[in-house]
Design an enzyme around this catalytic site. Sequence first.
Site, short mmCIF file in Angstrom:
data_model
loop_
_atom_site.label_atom_id
_atom_site.label_comp_id
_atom_site.label_asym_id
_atom_site.label_seq_id
_atom_site.Cartn_x
_atom_site.Cartn_y
_atom_site.Cartn_z
N GLU A 1 0.83 -1.22 0.00
CA GLU A 1 0.00 0.00 0.00
C GLU A 1 0.86 1.26 0.00
O GLU A 1 0.52 2.25 -0.65
CB GLU A 1 -0.94 0.00 1.20
CG GLU A 1 -1.92 -1.17 1.24
CD GLU A 1 -2.74 -1.31 -0.04
OE1 GLU A 1 -3.07 -0.28 -0.67
OE2 GLU A 1 -3.04 -2.45 -0.42
N HIS B 1 1.85 1.90 -3.46
CA HIS B 1 0.79 2.61 -4.19
C HIS B 1 0.87 4.11 -3.92
O HIS B 1 0.73 4.92 -4.83
CB HIS B 1 -0.59 2.10 -3.73
CG HIS B 1 -1.07 0.86 -4.43
ND1 HIS B 1 -1.02 0.69 -5.80
CD2 HIS B 1 -1.63 -0.27 -3.94
CE1 HIS B 1 -1.53 -0.48 -6.11
NE2 HIS B 1 -1.91 -1.09 -5.00
#
Length: 376
Positions: free
Chosen positions: A142, A145
Amino acid sequence: MTERSHESHEGVPSRQRRRFAGISSRAYEHPADRSALVALRKLSGFDTVFKTLSGLLPERSLRLLFLSDSVRVSDAQFVHLNDMLRDACYILDLEKVPPMYVNQDPQPNAMCIGLDEPIIVVTTGLVELLDEEEMRAVIGHEVGHALSGHAVYRTILLFLTSIALKVAWIPLGNVAIMAIVTALREWFRKSELSADRAGLLVGQDLQASMRGLMKIAGGNHLHEMNVDAFLAQADEYEKGGDLRDSVLKILNLLPRSHPFTTVRAAELKKWSESRDHQRIMDGHYPRRDEDKDTSVTDSFRQSAAHYADSVRTSKDPLMKLVGDIAGGAGDLGGKLRDKFTGQGSGATGKGGATGGSARPEEPRNPDQPEPGSAGG
């Protein structure tokens, strides 16, 4: 965002991990993901357009929703997750730590959303499913990202899928939106492969990354699963069947925002053994301060080279046929007939034994997380 990732960095890894100071997301991005992002970032006025769109998108509502109805990770709540988050930001040299929330949901899932600032959300199903090292890889995923700027496009994808449902009753009103959604999903599937690589750079434990993907696919029964057998599934999936199966694979994949889990595992293992990964671990990687000098043409050339190599080395029947066409192979009509009927491909039974059993997945609400989509 919250505190800077360089501050109060204690109690994080139980073992020493390499840190990648100033690393550019280009270091780990999948070629298709990278070329699309470089092109978008080079567009004049791109940031201004998306800032304008932010007034139409429900970002403020999302932030208030998670603040009011989820648990924010901090030094006082989910402390072990907070340590992992700060550690991931420290390793990838993300200057500020994004807010992270734990949301009550039995479905294992995680996502990074937001236009102005990214927010990371993990579900209780994921927290309860994974051990510490597996969860570290997911949080690194994450943070990858966030570093790549994927949160912006993910938020737009969520917004457009919601709009598509609301205008589905209007004749042709859904067609244009779904065309954009389909294109965004194709990009996002590639971005998931990029973020898996970021998760490996953070966790620096390939076996933990593999275990996490297996658990997302098969649940918390690790003693019943085997990494080599799981990867063999990906190989069987790629090369098995005839052209009918290749077409069904495409139809199964189109409505998904994530690649299939076995495919993700195989792609990550392949990258972990590559020279590119080894160079990063040795400290040789592109820096963020060089991003402004990145050539769009070079990025597209790398992407084209990657796809050409994928077609050449693919075991999928359709990709083999594409390779034959590109190579000027003779008797293409006969090859096409044989591929569709399974003749000469080792298939057993009339018409190929593997072609008739596959079926596209059932329609689903695109707003709902799909099974096995953790690391979004």
